[in-house]
Design an enzyme around this catalytic site. Structure first.
Site, PDB file in Angstrom:
ATOM      1  CD  GLU A   1      -1.723  -4.137  -7.667  1.00 50.91           C
ATOM      2  OE1 GLU A   1      -2.315  -3.069  -7.397  1.00 50.91           O
ATOM      3  OE2 GLU A   1      -1.641  -5.007  -6.801  1.00 50.91           O
TER       4      GLU A   1
ATOM      5  CG  HIS B   1      -1.309   0.955  -4.424  1.00 47.42           C
ATOM      6  ND1 HIS B   1      -1.317   0.865  -5.714  1.00 47.42           N
ATOM      7  CD2 HIS B   1      -1.585  -0.276  -3.895  1.00 47.42           C
ATOM      8  CE1 HIS B   1      -1.692  -0.200  -6.142  1.00 47.42           C
ATOM      9  NE2 HIS B   1      -1.912  -0.950  -4.912  1.00 47.42           N
TER      10      HIS B   1
ATOM     11  CD  GLU C   1      -2.661  -1.276   0.079  1.00 41.23           C
ATOM     12  OE1 GLU C   1      -3.111  -0.316  -0.760  1.00 41.23           O
ATOM     13  OE2 GLU C   1      -3.250  -2.410  -0.481  1.00 41.23           O
TER      14      GLU C   1
HETATM   15 ZN   LIG Z   1      -2.750  -3.070  -4.870  1.00 34.19          ZN
END
Ligand SMILES: [Zn+2]
Length: 500
Positions: free
Chosen positions: A296, A270, A267
């Site tokens: 991703e 991201h 995370e």
């Molecule tokens: Zn992800």
């Protein structure tokens, strides 16, 4: 109205749409990170109000006129404005193409279908969910048909929703490489059957200490806490409003440190992507990551290529030993191997780095059949089992751990899964270039992420959605998608771990 005014109007509209998204994101964040149970109803009211407002805005005559007149002057727009025009137009077309009553009907059907899915999963009863899946496919075919251009296959319309420019032809080639190179490797590992037993199994990793550790890791990898927030939730996720307010969660399991450690890295990847987008794109459709696949790629780079590397784990181990007494005798090599085992399993979200893409390949193959052929949905669970046996060598005992494990299809997401595997392939292709420019291993070993972040910012993050995924990949790597880097990375890494 002159061109300048029209462009200004386009940005104004974008800002309003952006605010709608921000309120949804905030509501979601609040629900997932501790909002009271009783708040579910008002959340649904907020969502339905916002989607109604968004629909009205995107289908208004004034907005339609603006797009039409900008279309005629498109050649005069600079790169940034033109891209924003394209993205906005696409969104408007998507919304306009579906009659409002059908869209509303579909939304409530999806809400129901997710409830049925949950119950079916609980009761291990695929046939309970199958009629819903059948109808979801019908809806998706119908809606894709409204948006279909030049007779492109319906599944391609959906694939393009999640990864601009990707088609079945691209994915077929991609997964073919994975099947050809990874399936034999996994079978070889299975035959060898060498497992590294986890010596700290049964120990309890105190949650408060894990929290401290996750925060520390986020600081090390460069998440900016002045422009972000970090909490826990049942399913880790990242959301945000713009680059100055990005939020992420992780998940703690007292028995398994890997859960929070690698979820936080994932995370974090991201979140840092969103934080590093250039300020000039704020409050518009340019101000977020460009696609599911590229997003991703960033999270998986941080989770796998960095997080599970020998160098970074070596850097982390002393910190872990400080917090968790029972790890004091664990040596580096053992630690690395323990957290890098390839063990085929039934559950996608628990899969290791090597077997993960095959879980995705199976879902892709089944989606393709559902979208392209008139297959019997009632027996899809049997096909699911056959594919798990063939590719991963495992028997699926029940459908809860088989076809019913993921919420995606129940939520109407068809065409989304393939971006998960694609992201890992992008990641390896990007990393190949990064390694030529900076001494990655040394930086990871020292926990020094500043130059790494700079590289990501300069090459990928700062652009937001300015470039298409294909343009971005080509500008950085001078190549189109080439799964060879990904496959080579996996073969190389796991052959060494398993002494093949
Ligand atoms: Zn992800």
């Amino acid at each position: 109205m002159n061109l300048e005014d029209k462009i200004k109007k386009l940005y104004d509209y974008n800002k309003r749409l952006h605010v709608f998204d921000a309120i949804s994101a905030l509501t979601d964040w609040d629900r997932a990170t501790g909002g009271p149970k009783g708040g579910i109803q008002i959340k649904q009211e907020i969502f339905s109000y916002l989607s109604g407002e968004e629909y009205n805005l995107l289908t208004s005559n004034e907005f339609g006129e603006l797009l039409k007149s900008l279309e005629m002057q498109k050649e005069e727009l600079n790169q940034k404005d033109r891209r924003l025009f394209d993205l906005t137009k696409r969104k408007a077309e998507d919304v306009r193409s579906i009659p409002k009553n059908e869209y509303t009907e579909y939304s409530s059907f999806i809400a129901e279908s997710q409830e049925v899915w949950e119950e079916a999963k609980e009761n291990n009863d695929y046939l309970m969910f199958a009629p819903y899946l059948k109808k979801i496919i019908e809806y998706n075919k119908k809606f894709a048909g409204y948006r279909q251009k030049n007779n492109m296959p319906l599944y391609d319309v959906l694939l393009d929703d999640y990864e601009e420019g990707m088609t079945m032809k691209d994915y077929d080639k991609f997964f073919e490489t994975l099947r050809k190179d990874l399936v034999p490797l996994i079978h070889k590992i299975l035959e060898k059957g060498k497992k590294t037993p986890i010596s700290w199994d049964g120990e309890i990793f105190d949650t408060a200490k894990q929290e401290e550790l996750s925060e520390e890791i986020l600081k090390i990898i460069g998440f900016n806490f002045d422009n972000g927030m970090f909490k826990a939730s049942a399913h880790p996720f990242t959301t945000g409003f713009d680059n100055k307010d990005i939020r992420l969660t992780t998940r703690y399991d007292e028995k398994d440190l890997a859960m929070s450690l690698f979820s936080t890295m994932h995370e974090g990847g991201h979140a840092i992507y969103e934080q590093q987008i250039a300020d000039e794109y704020r409050f518009s459709m340019l101000g977020g990551g460009v696609s599911s696949g590229i997003h991703e790629s960033q999270s998986r780079t941080f989770e796998n290529e960095y997080g599970k590397s020998r160098e970074f784990l070596r850097f982390c181990l002393p910190k872990l030993k400080q917090k968790f007494e029972f790890l004091k005798d664990v040596d580096e090599e053992y630690f690395y191997r323990a957290y890098n085992q390839a063990i085929p399993s039934a559950i996608r979200i628990e899969a290791d780095e090597l077997t993960y893409p095959l879980h995705i390949m199976i879902r892709y193959e089944l989606e393709k059949e559902m979208m392209n052929k008139d297959i019997d949905i009632n027996t899809l669970n049997i096909k699911w089992r056959e594919k798990y046996k063939e590719y991963l060598g495992i028997d699926i005992e029940n459908d809860s751990e088989g076809i019913l494990q993921d919420v995606h299809w129940a939520a109407g997401l068809i065409g989304y899964f393939p971006t998960y595997a694609l992201g890992s392939a992008y990641a390896s292709q990007f990393t190949e270039i990064l390694k030529k420019e900076i001494d990655l291993n040394k930086l990871l070993e020292n926990g020094e992420f500043k130059p790494i972040l700079e590289w990501h910012k300069e090459n990928i993050h700062s652009y937001g959605s300015l470039k298409t995924p294909k343009e971005l990949l080509k500008d950085v790597t001078l190549e189109d998608l080439n799964p060879k880097y990904y496959v080579d990375y996996l073969i190389n890494k796991f052959s060494k771990i398993y002494d093949l």
